[in-house]
Every structure is written in structure tokens, then in C-alpha cells.
Design a protein around this motif. Structure first.
Motif, short mmCIF file in Angstrom:
data_model
loop_
_atom_site.label_atom_id
_atom_site.label_comp_id
_atom_site.label_asym_id
_atom_site.label_seq_id
_atom_site.Cartn_x
_atom_site.Cartn_y
_atom_site.Cartn_z
N GLY A 723 0.80 -1.21 0.00
CA GLY A 723 0.00 0.00 0.00
C GLY A 723 0.83 1.26 0.00
N TYR A 724 0.16 2.39 0.33
CA TYR A 724 0.83 3.68 0.28
C TYR A 724 1.42 4.11 1.62
CZ TYR A 724 -1.61 4.15 -4.18
OH TYR A 724 -2.08 3.95 -5.45
N SER A 725 0.81 3.68 2.69
CA SER A 725 1.17 4.27 4.00
C SER A 725 1.33 3.20 5.07
CB SER A 725 0.11 5.28 4.43
OG SER A 725 -0.12 6.22 3.41
N SER A 726 1.84 2.05 4.71
CA SER A 726 1.88 0.96 5.67
C SER A 726 2.65 1.33 6.94
CB SER A 726 2.54 -0.27 5.03
OG SER A 726 1.75 -0.75 3.96
N LEU A 727 3.76 2.07 6.82
CA LEU A 727 4.57 2.42 7.99
C LEU A 727 3.79 3.29 8.97
CD1 LEU A 727 8.04 3.10 6.33
CD2 LEU A 727 7.28 1.07 7.56
N SER A 728 2.98 4.22 8.40
CA SER A 728 2.21 5.08 9.30
C SER A 728 1.14 4.28 10.03
CB SER A 728 1.56 6.22 8.50
OG SER A 728 0.59 5.71 7.60
N TYR A 729 0.66 3.19 9.43
CA TYR A 729 -0.36 2.37 10.09
C TYR A 729 0.24 1.65 11.29
CZ TYR A 729 -3.00 3.18 5.80
OH TYR A 729 -3.64 3.77 4.75
N LEU A 730 1.55 1.31 11.21
CA LEU A 730 2.19 0.65 12.35
C LEU A 730 2.27 1.57 13.55
CD1 LEU A 730 5.11 -1.29 10.61
CD2 LEU A 730 2.85 -2.12 11.26
N ARG A 731 2.24 2.89 13.27
CA ARG A 731 2.21 3.86 14.36
C ARG A 731 0.81 4.02 14.92
NH1 ARG A 731 4.59 9.38 12.65
NH2 ARG A 731 4.21 9.72 14.87
N SER A 732 -0.20 3.79 14.05
CA SER A 732 -1.58 3.98 14.48
C SER A 732 -2.07 2.87 15.40
CB SER A 732 -2.52 4.04 13.25
OG SER A 732 -2.14 5.07 12.38
N PHE A 733 -1.52 1.64 15.20
CA PHE A 733 -2.02 0.51 15.98
C PHE A 733 -0.88 -0.50 16.21
CE2 PHE A 733 -4.05 -3.65 16.46
CZ PHE A 733 -4.97 -3.37 17.44
N PRO A 734 -0.76 -1.02 17.42
CA PRO A 734 0.32 -1.99 17.72
C PRO A 734 -0.02 -3.40 17.22
CG PRO A 734 -0.98 -1.59 19.68
CD PRO A 734 -1.51 -0.65 18.62
N PHE A 735 0.26 -3.67 15.96
CA PHE A 735 -0.05 -4.98 15.39
C PHE A 735 0.79 -6.07 16.03
CE2 PHE A 735 -1.58 -2.10 12.15
CZ PHE A 735 -2.74 -2.71 11.71
N ASP A 736 0.23 -7.27 16.07
CA ASP A 736 0.95 -8.42 16.59
C ASP A 736 1.78 -9.10 15.50
OD1 ASP A 736 -0.24 -8.70 19.41
OD2 ASP A 736 -2.02 -8.57 18.14
N LYS A 737 1.37 -8.92 14.27
CA LYS A 737 2.05 -9.60 13.17
C LYS A 737 1.88 -8.79 11.91
CE LYS A 737 1.46 -14.07 12.75
NZ LYS A 737 0.83 -15.38 12.43
#
Length: 823
Positions: A723-737
Motif C-alpha cells: 500500500g501507500y502508507s503501511s509504515l504510518s499504520y504501524l504507528r496507528s495501531f500496535p499490530f501483533d504480526k
């Protein structure tokens, strides 16, 4: 029977018995199996004196003829001729005989009736009985019995004695010089006695000079003397305290014929009419039925039309009609009866020259001795304006004032009908704005509305002749080109529209830029009905949007085939869900460090009864579009959790979620229900999402993700890096995987950039303490690269394709795992 002797002045009562005697004789002569009795059995033999009362008519299939007549009949007919047509007799007798005979023949039965004959003012009533018989000489003979029923009476006496009007005859009394000075009542009827309120005995031979009734008033005598002296006639009214009488007088030498009528009710109605007419708030007038001149107008008409009363009364109807309506107005007047209700709207002219639209209602009346017509006028000018506004609103868009969808469809149908004789092409252009949603989201809906108005103005300026532009809804517009358009002309026009609509808009000092995409369909090749052309132009628009927007595309038959395929799939999907045609397959997730299966990703499969297995890539997007994915996703969660509960306690199950499921706002409850129903620990459930979930309603979706994390459920981001903004999504939510997309894994051995990306994602995962899983592993070389770059998990065909639930135990055993159900 023996006739009874008649008594002068009395009618023969026993004659009433003749009719039933003849009827019995007719029935006695009727033999079994025959429709009519024979002539000799009824008309010959013991008729006696009854034969004098019978006329024998012969039916020759064309007209009735008089064959024989008795003596009484000859006297009654005043004609003793035989063998003559019935029509040769006097009309009153011939009509009575003919109708009785025709009814008897029609019913094949005796027919009794009553007839009347008038001679010299005397009325006589007769009994008539027609007896149809069969003649052995051929044909049908009708014997008609006639006899008088009651004494004669004088018709005029009967009329005068029963009429409500008073009728009197007055004899003139003259003095010695021969001048008339008084009158004497020499004849009157009961109506006169009632109206003058005197017994009949007191009226007869009474002189008017004796007084005692309304006729004795001096003004009445004066009018009567005027009629005698002038030898003419007169009509006038006499009023008393409680009654109004109208007198009509005609002179016959020295005898006056006087009629008296009670017109009290009429005068009261006239008074009521005056009250209702003069004070009515509705404009009203009376016009002369012959000259069409105004005879009277009420105050409301004077005020509403602006003419003075004097001016009105000098005018004729024609002067308030517009000249172009003179002919239909005159035609309506010629066809008017006693009551008139305008079947159409009329235009009238007011004194200031302005026009009003009216409905008129009329009734014929007598007015001041003239044949007049009373008219009431309803001004509907404002109502018609309101109706016109409503009609405009019904066919136009409230925001842009462009024609709406309904008006557009009507115009398109009309254009297609007009094009049929020469099979001339009609073009339909469906227009959709590009990036319009961004304007609404960035500046708000009021700004979006102003932009739509500006777009409408530009479109309106580009439409000429019989063409029409409409707003169909939202940011969707359409144009119908109805002037024998060619494909090249439609293409050039669409390109010009896109250029026009894509130019910068200045809205309240803010510069806004949007684009436009256009789909084109032309008749008759792309359809010969409005529905087909609209549908096909819409499919072409979808193609234009799919190609990036800012372009125009023509409809192609392949689009229709794909659309039909899509519609078929929608129907099949709904049926498949109801019939339980879906199943889950499971692909193992392998922990590289432990070299064992750590979990399975549940993947939805559709086994069509006729088409076999259908790819999720084909049916999942359709299920999302039609909303079926919500119910289907709920079933997947419940089924996957139920199956995973049978696996070892350290083996997880991963379930993919669609962004559509988040919009239902019941996702958390669905997950809780699935876990409760299966008994599976939340720690063993992984939910996989894609970054498209964050493209809309981010805050609401993040709140749902946090609620799921609070349950103990793991959250994975699928297809990471695409996608376009995957890194910013990692900041939005603490994914487990995070799952590395298969497109990077596929070319690991050949492309250094793929190695760099995998290395970066793996390093990012280690830094953020997020598990990394590589998808699409198919070769040992790929596995070695991934292990070397520090990936935690892998999945792919190298280990196993997705397999049915029944094969999970075998997969676990293959990797040396115990497949017994967890305690």
C-alpha cells in the motif's frame, strides 16, 4: 256470458269478466305439443256478443292487416272496412292494436293492456286483449278484443280542475253608456278557490266590486279594464302580506280569461339570489344569452376585474376575452346547455390589460324577463403558477435546476422515437466527477454543493439544440445527444466536456480542481431502449473510472458480458450461502525457529454444484459489494473457531476480515459469540486485516481493533508493503504480526530490491517486537533467504496448499506434531 244492460252514465261492470273468459278459452284450445291454439278453437263457436268486440288481424310477416271486424269495433275505429293494412286506421287505434298484437306474437301468449282514445276533447279508456292463434290455412291470426272500461270524461275539464293554477272566466259589466266598470266571475276551478281563499260557492257569480279577495283590489280592476278596452293581454303581479300572485289576462270580446299563479316561492328564491349574487365574494355576472351583453355584475366582479359597473354593463363577453381565444369561447357558448362547467381553463382580460386564468361555472336563468346566464368565476392564476412550479420541481433537480433523472429518461425516450424512421443514432453520455469526494471531505458539503452548481452551469453552456443535460444524483450527470450523432462527434464532444469540467473552479476565493470521466453508448448498436442505453453507458463509465479517470470510453459488448457474469454471480452467491455450499480450507503457518506448525490460516472456498471450485478472488469482491460478506464472515469466524478448538492448544487459527465487516459495527459481538460458541481461547485467534481498512472512518475502525485486542485476540496486517502508507499504520495501531506480501517473496532469488524490502520489513518487525510472516513460499531457495533475513513464520505451497479440515490432523502429524485435541 249474457251482457248486462247498460245504464246511461254508468259503465258496464260485467264487461270486466270478458277478458278472463277469453283467456281461459285460449288456454283450453291449446293442444299438447303446439305453440299456439288453432284459430277455429278460439275464435269460432260460442263467442256470442263477444264477436262484436273482436278485430281479427292477419300476420303476413311484413305488416298486420285487418281481416274482420265486429260491430262494436267498427264503431270504435270509425271505419268498417275489411282486408286493409292496419296502418290505414286512425293512428291512436292502430298503435294500440299493433303494440298489443306484437307483444302477443313475441311471447306466444295472450297479452292484456289498456288504451285511451281522445275525440273532441273527450277521453275514453278501453280494455284490450290480443289472442295469437294458428291458422290451418297458413300463417298466424290475432284476435284482439276491445271494450270500453269507464265513462268518458272531458280532458280540458280534467286538466283545469286538477291544475294548481287558478283559472277564472270574467264577464264584463258595462254601464248605460256602454263603458266597462265591473266584472263578474262566471267560471272558476278549484285552484282559483284555493288561491283566493274563498269557497267555490262564494266565488261563483261574484262581482269584483263586492270585494273580499285579491282580485277586488282597485289596481287589479284597473289593469283588467285596460285589457278589455285595448283588446289585448296583460301579465302583472299582486303582493299581499304573505303571498305573491302572478295574474295573466287575455280578452275574448267581453269575456276575460284569467290565470292566477302563486309565485311566492319564486319571489323568495329571487330575493335569495339577489342576496347571494350581490354579496358573494366570488366574481359573478349575468349575461344575455342572445346578445352576450352583461345584464348585471356583482361587487366582487367589479373589484376583481377593475371595470366600473357602468362600463361592465355596456360591454359584451367578447371584450374580456383575449383575441386568440375568441373562436373557442364562441364555440363553447354555442354548445352550452342549461348548466355549464368549463372543461378547460380560460383566459380573461382585466381592465389594466393583464390576463388571468379562470374556471367558469354557469346556469341558465330568467333575468328581468330575459333569457340570461348566471356565471361564477374562479381565478386560478396563482394556483396555475404554483402547479407550474411544482411540475418544474418534479422534473428538475432542486440544487442545480438541471432536468432530473425522470425528465432525462422522458427526453431520451422521445429522442429514440423520433430517430426510428431513419434509424439515426442517439448518444447517451454518463458523466461522473473525479475526486469530488475529496472536495466534500476537505471543505464540507456546502462547498461541494457550490461546486455541483458550477459544474451544472458549465454543462448547460455546452448543450445546444435538442440535446439535454441532467443531474442524475450525487456527482453524476448525463447528456442525451439527439441530433443524428456520429461516434466521432460523440467522442469529440466528450473530450470537450472533460476539458471544460476539469478547468479550475474559484469558489469563494478557493481554487478547486476536479476531473470528469464519461461513458458513452449509441443507439441502435448499443441498445434501442432508454433503459439499455443508460445501463450500457453506465458500464462504459465504470470502465473509464477503472482506467484512471479523466477519460471517456465507449460501451463494448464485453462489458455487458462481464456485467451479466457479475449479476449471475450475485444470484449464485445468495443461493450458495442459503444452501451451505461454502467450506473452509486451512493452510499451515510454519514457525521457522521451532520448525513446526504454529497455526493455520482459514481460507474460504466455494464449491459450486455445476462450476466446481470458484476462486475467492472472483467471489469475495462481489460478496463485499452486495453486503453478503457480513453474514458470510460471521459464518467463517464461527466455523474456524469451532474447528480450531479440536487442534492442539498451542496451534492458532487466522481468519481474514473484510473492511465491510467493520462497517456493520457488530464485529466485536460476532467475535465474542464465535469464541463463546466454540470454547476457543481468544489467545489462539488471529484476525487479519488489510491497510484498506484505514482509508475510511479510521478512528471508528481503530476503536474496534482496540476492543478486539482487549479480548486477547491477535491482530495481523496482511499484504504488508503493497500500500501507500503501511509504515504510518504501524504507528496507528500496535499490530501483533505483519505478513510480507507474496510479490516480494516470489523474486527473492533474482531481484536484489525484493531482498532489501524483506530485510527491511524483518528488521522493522524485530525492532517493534512484531512477528513477521512471509507468504507464498514455494521453493527451498526462498525459504533459505527468508530464514537468513530473520523472518519468524512462513507459509506457502512448499509446505502445503490450503487443505480441508479433515486433513489438518495429517498435516500436524507430518510435521511431527501431536494432533490430539487440546485439553
Amino acid at each position: 256470458m249474457i251482457a248486462a244492460k247498460k245504464v246511461p252514465g254508468k259503465f258496464n261492470i260485467e264487461m270486466f269478466d270478458d277478458v278472463p273468459v277469453l283467456q281461459r278459452k285460449w288456454h283450453a284450445g291449446l293442444r299438447p305439443g303446439e305453440r299456439l291454439p288453432r284459430y277455429e278453437d278460439v275464435m269460432l263457436g260460442s263467442l256470442g256478443r263477444l264477436a262484436d268486440h273482436i278485430v281479427l288481424l292477419k300476420d303476413n310477416n311484413e305488416a298486420l292487416e285487418v281481416s274482420r271486424t265486429g260491430r262494436f269495433i267498427q264503431k270504435w275505429l270509425e271505419d268498417d272496412r275489411w282486408d286493409i293494412p292496419l296502418s290505414a286506421l286512425s293512428p291512436d287505434c292502430a298503435t294500440a292494436l299493433g303494440e298489443a298484437a306484437a307483444s302477443a306474437l313475441r311471447n306466444s301468449r295472450p297479452y292484456p293492456t289498456v288504451a285511451h282514445r281522445v275525440r273532441d276533447g273527450l277521453v275514453q279508456t278501453y280494455d284490450i286483449l290480443a289472442l295469437p292463434t294458428f291458422s290451418r290455412w297458413g300463417g298466424t291470426l290475432i284476435g284482439v278484443y276491445v271494450n270500453e272500461r269507464a265513462p268518458q270524461y272531458n280532458l280540458l275539464d280534467a286538466i283545469f280542475s286538477t291544475t294548481d293554477e287558478g283559472v277564472l272566466s270574467l264577464a264584463t259589466i258595462r254601464d248605460a253608456a256602454g263603458q266597462p266598470f265591473d266584472f263578474q266571475i262566471v267560471h272558476h276551478n278549484q285552484g282559483a278557490s284555493r288561491l283566493l281563499k274563498l269557497p267555490s260557492t262564494e266565488l261563483q257569480w261574484r262581482r269584483l266590486s263586492a270585494g273580499g279577495n285579491l282580485l277586488c283590489l282597485p289596481e287589479v280592476t284597473e289593469r283588467l279594464l285596460g285589457v278589455i278596452n285595448g283588446g289585448s293581454r296583460d301579465q302583472f303581479e299582486v303582493d299581499s302580506d304573505d303571498r305573491n300572485l302572478r295574474l295573466g289576462v287575455t280578452a275574448f270580446g267581453d269575456i276575460l280569461s284569467l290565470t292566477v299563479s302563486d309565485v311566492t316561492a319564486l319571489k323568495r328564491r329571487e330575493a335569495s339570489f339577489r342576496l347571494l349574487f350581490d354579496n358573494n365574494p366570488m366574481p359573478m355576472w349575468v349575461f344575455d344569452a342572445e346578445t352576450t351583453g352583461f345584464l348585471s355584475v356583482n361587487d366582487a366582479a367589479v373589484q376583481h376585474y377593475g371595470y366600473s359597473r357602468a362600463t361592465f354593463l355596456r360591454m359584451k363577453l367578447r371584450e374580456i376575452w383575449p383575441e386568440d381565444e375568441w373562436v373557442p369561447h364562441n364555440q363553447a357558448l354555442q354548445q352550452v346547455g342549461d348548466v355549464y362547467h368549463s372543461g378547460r381553463n380560460w383566459r380573461h382580460l382585466k381592465a389594466d390589460g393583464s390576463e388571468i386564468e379562470v374556471l367558469t361555472f354557469g346556469r341558465r336563468v330568467a333575468f328581468d324577463g330575459r333569457d340570461g346566464f348566471l356565471v361564477a368565476v374562479v381565478d386560478i392564476t396563482e394556483r396555475r403558477k404554483a402547479e407550474a412550479r411544482i411540475a418544474h420541481m418534479a422534473h428538475h433537480d432542486g440544487l442545480t435546476n438541471l432536468p432530473n433523472r425522470e425528465r432525462y429518461q422522458d427526453r431520451l425516450k422521445q429522442a429514440l422515437e423520433q430517430s426510428q424512421p431513419g434509424n439515426k443514432p442517439v448518444a447517451v453520455l454518463c458523466i461522473d466527477l473525479d475526486l469530488f469526494k475529496n472536495v466534500n471531505d476537505s471543505f464540507g458539503h456546502p462547498m461541494g454543493d457550490r461546486l455541483l452548481k458550477a459544474v451544472a452551469d458549465r454543462l448547460r453552456s455546452e448543450v445546444r439544440g435538442n440535446n439535454l443535460v441532467a443531474r442524475l444524483g450525487g456527482d453524476e450527470f448525463a447528456v442525451v445527444m439527439a441530433s443524428d450523432v456520429s461516434p466521432n462527434e460523440a467522442s469529440d464532444y466528450a473530450a470537450r466536456l472533460i476539458k471544460t469540467l476539469s478547468a479550475t473552479y474559484n469558489l469563494d476565493g478557493i481554487e478547486v480542481v476536479v476531473g470528469a470521466s464519461i461513458g458513452i453508448a449509441l443507439s441502435p448498436g448499443d441498445g434501442d431502449t432508454s433503459e439499455e442505453l443508460m445501463r450500457n453507458a453506465d458500464m462504459a463509465l465504470y470502465r473509464a473510472k477503472s482506467d484512471g479517470g479523466g477519460v471517456h470510453r465507449f460501451f463494448e459488448r464485453e462489458m455487458d458480458r462481464q456485467a451479466q457474469k457479475r449479476r449471475d454471480m450475485e444470484l449464485d452467491l445468495r443461493r450458495a450461502f442459503a444452501n451451505g455450499e461454502f467450506e473452509l480450507h486451512y493452510q499451515p503457518l510454519v514457525d521457522l525457529a521451532a520448525d513446526r506448525i504454529s497455526g493455520f490460516e482459514s481460507l474460504l472456498r466455494w464449491r459450486h454444484p455445476e462450476k466446481g471450485m470458484i476462486s475467492p478472488a472472483d467471489f469475495i469482491p462481489v460478496a463485499e459489494d452486495i453486503g453478503l460478506i457480513v453474514s458470510l464472515g460471521e459464518w467463517v469466524l464461527r466455523e474456524a473457531c469451532t474447528e480450531a478448538a479440536k487442534w492442539p492448544a498451542d496451534v492458532k487459527v487466522a481468519v481474514n476480515l473484510s473492511p465491510v465487516q467493520f462497517r456493520s459495527r457488530s464485529l466485536v459481538q460476532v467475535v465474542v459469540s464465535a469464541l463463546a460458541h466454540s470454547g476457543l481461547s481468544p489467545l489462539r485467534l488471529e484476525l487479519e486485516i488489510t491497510e484498506s481498512l484505514f482509508l475510511a472512518e479510521t478512528e471508528a475502525n481503530l476503536a474496534i481493533l482496540h476492543q478486539l485486542r482487549e479480548l486477547g485476540v491477535s491482530i495481523s496486517m496482511d499484504d504488508f508493503g503493497t500500500g501507500y502508507s503501511s509504515l504510518s499504520y504501524l504507528r496507528s495501531f500496535p499490530f501483533d504480526k505483519i505478513k510480507i506480501d507474496r510479490s516480494f517473496v516470489k523474486d527473492l532469488a533474482e531481484r536484489s530490491d525484493c531482498v532489501a524490502i524483506v530485510r527491511a520489513i524483518s528488521g522493522l518487525g524485530r525492532s517493534l517486537n512484531i512477528t513477521t510472516t512471509a507468504e507464498g513460499v514455494e521453493t527451498v531457495d526462498q525459504l533459505d533467504w527468508l530464514r537468513a533475513e530473520g523472518c519468524n513464520e512462513v507459509q506457502g505451497f512448499l509446505f502445503s496448499a490450503a487443505r480441508p479440515a479433515a486433513e489438518v490432523e495429517a498435516l500436524l502429524s507430518r510435521f511431527g506434531r501431536r494432533a490430539s485435541k487440546a485439553a
